[in-house]
Design an enzyme around this catalytic site. Structure first.
Site, PDB file in Angstrom:
ATOM      1  N   ARG A 168       0.820  -1.225   0.000  1.00 57.34           N
ATOM      2  CA  ARG A 168       0.000   0.000   0.000  1.00 57.34           C
ATOM      3  C   ARG A 168       0.848   1.265   0.000  1.00 57.34           C
ATOM      4  O   ARG A 168       0.509   2.249   0.671  1.00 57.34           O
ATOM      5  CB  ARG A 168      -0.925   0.033   1.218  1.00 57.34           C
ATOM      6  CG  ARG A 168      -1.775  -1.194   1.356  1.00 57.34           C
ATOM      7  CD  ARG A 168      -3.159  -1.005   0.847  1.00 57.34           C
ATOM      8  NE  ARG A 168      -3.651  -2.285   0.380  1.00 57.34           N
ATOM      9  CZ  ARG A 168      -4.921  -2.549   0.159  1.00 57.34           C
ATOM     10  NH1 ARG A 168      -5.808  -1.625   0.340  1.00 57.34           N
ATOM     11  NH2 ARG A 168      -5.293  -3.719  -0.297  1.00 57.34           N
ATOM     12  N   SER A 242     -10.803   0.003   2.274  1.00 54.95           N
ATOM     13  CA  SER A 242     -10.082  -0.049   3.561  1.00 54.95           C
ATOM     14  C   SER A 242      -9.708   1.364   3.998  1.00 54.95           C
ATOM     15  O   SER A 242      -9.026   2.077   3.252  1.00 54.95           O
ATOM     16  CB  SER A 242      -8.789  -0.847   3.420  1.00 54.95           C
ATOM     17  OG  SER A 242      -9.045  -2.143   2.970  1.00 54.95           O
ATOM     18  N   GLU A 337      -5.375   5.063   5.426  1.00 59.75           N
ATOM     19  CA  GLU A 337      -4.894   4.782   4.067  1.00 59.75           C
ATOM     20  C   GLU A 337      -5.240   5.866   3.041  1.00 59.75           C
ATOM     21  O   GLU A 337      -4.368   6.278   2.265  1.00 59.75           O
ATOM     22  CB  GLU A 337      -5.435   3.435   3.603  1.00 59.75           C
ATOM     23  CG  GLU A 337      -4.905   3.047   2.264  1.00 59.75           C
ATOM     24  CD  GLU A 337      -5.429   1.719   1.832  1.00 59.75           C
ATOM     25  OE1 GLU A 337      -4.703   0.754   2.019  1.00 59.75           O
ATOM     26  OE2 GLU A 337      -6.545   1.647   1.306  1.00 59.75           O
TER      27      GLU A 337
HETATM   28  N1  EPU Z   1     -11.717  -9.857   9.981  1.00 62.18           N
HETATM   29  C1  EPU Z   1     -12.334  -9.568  11.173  1.00 62.18           C
HETATM   30  N2  EPU Z   1     -13.374  -8.669  11.163  1.00 62.18           N
HETATM   31  C2  EPU Z   1     -13.813  -8.079  10.024  1.00 62.18           C
HETATM   32  C3  EPU Z   1     -13.185  -8.406   8.796  1.00 62.18           C
HETATM   33  C4  EPU Z   1     -12.128  -9.290   8.801  1.00 62.18           C
HETATM   34  O1  EPU Z   1     -11.970 -10.072  12.243  1.00 62.18           O
HETATM   35  O2  EPU Z   1     -14.745  -7.265  10.106  1.00 62.18           O
HETATM   36  C5  EPU Z   1     -10.592 -10.806   9.980  1.00 62.18           C
HETATM   37  C6  EPU Z   1     -10.936 -12.000   9.125  1.00 62.18           C
HETATM   38  O3  EPU Z   1     -11.314 -13.043   9.943  1.00 62.18           O
HETATM   39  C7  EPU Z   1      -9.680 -12.316   8.402  1.00 62.18           C
HETATM   40  C8  EPU Z   1      -8.839 -11.078   8.497  1.00 62.18           C
HETATM   41  O4  EPU Z   1      -9.496 -10.165   9.356  1.00 62.18           O
HETATM   42  O5  EPU Z   1      -8.967 -13.322   9.046  1.00 62.18           O
HETATM   43  C9  EPU Z   1      -8.544 -10.454   7.147  1.00 62.18           C
HETATM   44  O6  EPU Z   1      -9.738 -10.029   6.512  1.00 62.18           O
HETATM   45  P1  EPU Z   1      -9.860  -9.905   4.912  1.00 62.18           P
HETATM   46  O7  EPU Z   1      -9.553 -11.197   4.270  1.00 62.18           O
HETATM   47  O8  EPU Z   1     -11.164  -9.265   4.615  1.00 62.18           O
HETATM   48  O9  EPU Z   1      -8.657  -8.959   4.507  1.00 62.18           O
HETATM   49  P2  EPU Z   1      -8.073  -7.603   5.107  1.00 62.18           P
HETATM   50  O10 EPU Z   1      -6.668  -7.814   5.511  1.00 62.18           O
HETATM   51  O11 EPU Z   1      -9.011  -7.047   6.125  1.00 62.18           O
HETATM   52  C10 EPU Z   1      -7.053  -6.722   2.850  1.00 62.18           C
HETATM   53  C11 EPU Z   1      -7.115  -5.464   2.038  1.00 62.18           C
HETATM   54  C12 EPU Z   1      -8.424  -5.404   1.241  1.00 62.18           C
HETATM   55  C13 EPU Z   1      -8.457  -6.611   0.315  1.00 62.18           C
HETATM   56  C14 EPU Z   1      -8.382  -7.904   1.181  1.00 62.18           C
HETATM   57  C15 EPU Z   1      -8.302  -9.141   0.333  1.00 62.18           C
HETATM   58  C16 EPU Z   1      -5.783  -3.873   3.312  1.00 62.18           C
HETATM   59  C17 EPU Z   1      -5.766  -2.629   4.150  1.00 62.18           C
HETATM   60  N3  EPU Z   1      -6.985  -4.292   2.896  1.00 62.18           N
HETATM   61  O12 EPU Z   1      -8.119  -6.640   3.810  1.00 62.18           O
HETATM   62  O13 EPU Z   1      -8.390  -4.227   0.437  1.00 62.18           O
HETATM   63  O14 EPU Z   1      -9.654  -6.629  -0.462  1.00 62.18           O
HETATM   64  O15 EPU Z   1      -7.172  -7.852   2.006  1.00 62.18           O
HETATM   65  O16 EPU Z   1      -7.040  -9.213  -0.263  1.00 62.18           O
HETATM   66  O17 EPU Z   1      -4.717  -4.418   3.033  1.00 62.18           O
HETATM   67  C18 EPU Z   1      -9.208  -2.032  -0.042  1.00 62.18           C
HETATM   68  O18 EPU Z   1      -8.068  -1.664  -0.140  1.00 62.18           O
HETATM   69  O19 EPU Z   1     -10.157  -1.227  -0.192  1.00 62.18           O
HETATM   70  C19 EPU Z   1      -9.507  -3.416   0.333  1.00 62.18           C
HETATM   71  C20 EPU Z   1     -10.757  -3.814   0.546  1.00 62.18           C
END
Ligand code: EPU
Length: 343
Positions: A168, A242, A337
């Site tokens: 990012r 995000s 972000e």
């Molecule tokens: N989780 C929670 N609560 C929530 C959502 C998620 O506890 O409300 C936990 C889930 O259990 C999971 C972990 O957090 O184990 C990760 O969640 P997720 O797979 O949704 O990915 P993320 O790390 O939260 C990142 C990116 C997203 C991208 C996803 C998939 C960042 C800041 N965000 O989210 O990017 O779609 O991975 O690759 O790195 C964006 O930039 O707008 C965006 C949505």
């Protein structure tokens, strides 16, 4: 010096940012080619005006009116180069809509960006935060960026290494006033294996007996289905995706956190660990929170939402309360972000 040909005054920006935040641009111009961009920049410079470049407006938090020239960058163009049996290079105008390009590329049988389907915004904005999702980042396919260098006052080409990409992050994010991206070049493959390893995506295709038969378009469609389950469509519910980065901590900090919070969600790397900010925010009880204006999405705690006539200040106030709670409970600082524009 003549003003840009289509110069507008006191233009509302609400429909031009996906959080639908109210803000007025003192001056506004849309540019559709490089010459018009340079002309608009020179005019603003001569008038002593600040400039703000807006593409899809999907990574902006407008906190005040903008007392300068807002330039809507609408430079289009899709051009294939160096086509060979195993791949091709695609040159894209900065104003091309990213998701449309993903569908066009995947639909043409090329691989490399299918996991980045449905990310809002334009091609010119994609390198700024090195967009990434489901195990793929833009830096994996980006060859070069063409940009106006405000310091040297000329167009330059930055190759992948010069863009200094990280999670990012990029040179463009670190020096937001220096470079204005007008074109990007991607190297796409016909043969590279598809990237299906990310948890949600793996699960989506888990019942499929023959994954070798999957096309890049199938993967893009899988990504779209997974995203639609979790993430709000900015057309329906104003948001910028995000709102925070996933924080990166050292191995030692990670060991301490894990001892205290055994269920903590994270992505371990070789020498550091990326924590899932969504999990941290969720644990602090913020998921689904809403006041009469703004709130936190009920399926993904990383996403802040403008429910009803919220302002940039309302969004930042909510972000501040979330950051304070996460710092209190976990001792971890969350970094915002999107780009904050305070006037
Ligand atoms: N989780 C929670 N609560 C929530 C959502 C998620 O506890 O409300 C936990 C889930 O259990 C999971 C972990 O957090 O184990 C990760 O969640 P997720 O797979 O949704 O990915 P993320 O790390 O939260 C990142 C990116 C997203 C991208 C996803 C998939 C960042 C800041 N965000 O989210 O990017 O779609 O991975 O690759 O790195 C964006 O930039 O707008 C965006 C949505």
């Amino acid at each position: 010096m003549d003003p840009p040909s289509n110069l507008g005054k006191e233009i509302a920006l609400k429909s031009m940012n996906t959080l639908r935040l109210p803000s007025t641009a003192r001056f506004f111009a849309e540019v559709t080619d490089e010459q018009a961009l340079v002309k608009a920049l020179n005019w603003a410079d001569a008038q002593g005006l600040e400039t703000l470049i807006v593409g899809g407006g999907s990574n902006l938090v407008l906190v005040a009116d903008f007392d300068g020239l807002v330039i809507h960058l609408a430079i289009k163009g899709r051009q294939w180069e160096n086509v060979s049996e195993d791949g091709a290079t695609l040159v894209l105008g900065a104003g091309e809509h990213w998701h449309d390009v993903v569908l066009y590329v995947a639909g043409s049988g090329y691989r490399g960006i299918e996991n980045l389907a449905l990310i809002p915004g334009t091609c010119g904005a994609a390198p700024v935060q090195n967009i990434g999702a489901y195990g793929v980042e833009l830096k994996d396919t980006l060859v070069s960026v063409k940009a106006w260098d405000c310091e040297q006052q000329k167009m330059i080409i930055l190759d992948n290494a010069a863009c200094q990409f990280a999670y990012r992050d990029s040179l463009f994010k670190r020096l937001p006033r220096r470079y204005l991206i007008v074109q990007i070049k991607l190297r796409l493959s016909r043969t590279l294996p598809l990237s299906l390893g990310y948890g949600d995506l793996m699960q989506y295709f888990s019942d499929l007996p023959d994954k070798a038969a999957l096309t890049p378009l199938d993967v893009a469609e899988g990504v779209m289905a997974v995203r639609r389950r979790k993430l709000p469509d900015p057309e329906q519910i104003p948001n910028v995706g995000s709102f925070f980065k996933n924080p990166v901590v050292s191995m030692a900090e990670w060991e301490q956190l894990k001892a205290k919070f055994p269920d903590i969600a994270a992505y371990p790397g070789d020498s550091s660990v990326k924590l899932a900010a969504a999990w941290l925010i969720d644990q602090c009880g913020w998921k689904g929170y809403r006041n009469n204006k703004v709130g936190v999405h009920n399926h993904q705690a990383l996403v802040l939402i403008n429910h009803s006539n919220g302002t940039g200040k309302d969004i930042l106030a909510l972000a501040g309360r979330i950051r304070a709670d996460v710092a209190d409970v976990f001792g971890v600082e969350l970094e915002i972000e999107p780009r904050i524009i305070s006037g």
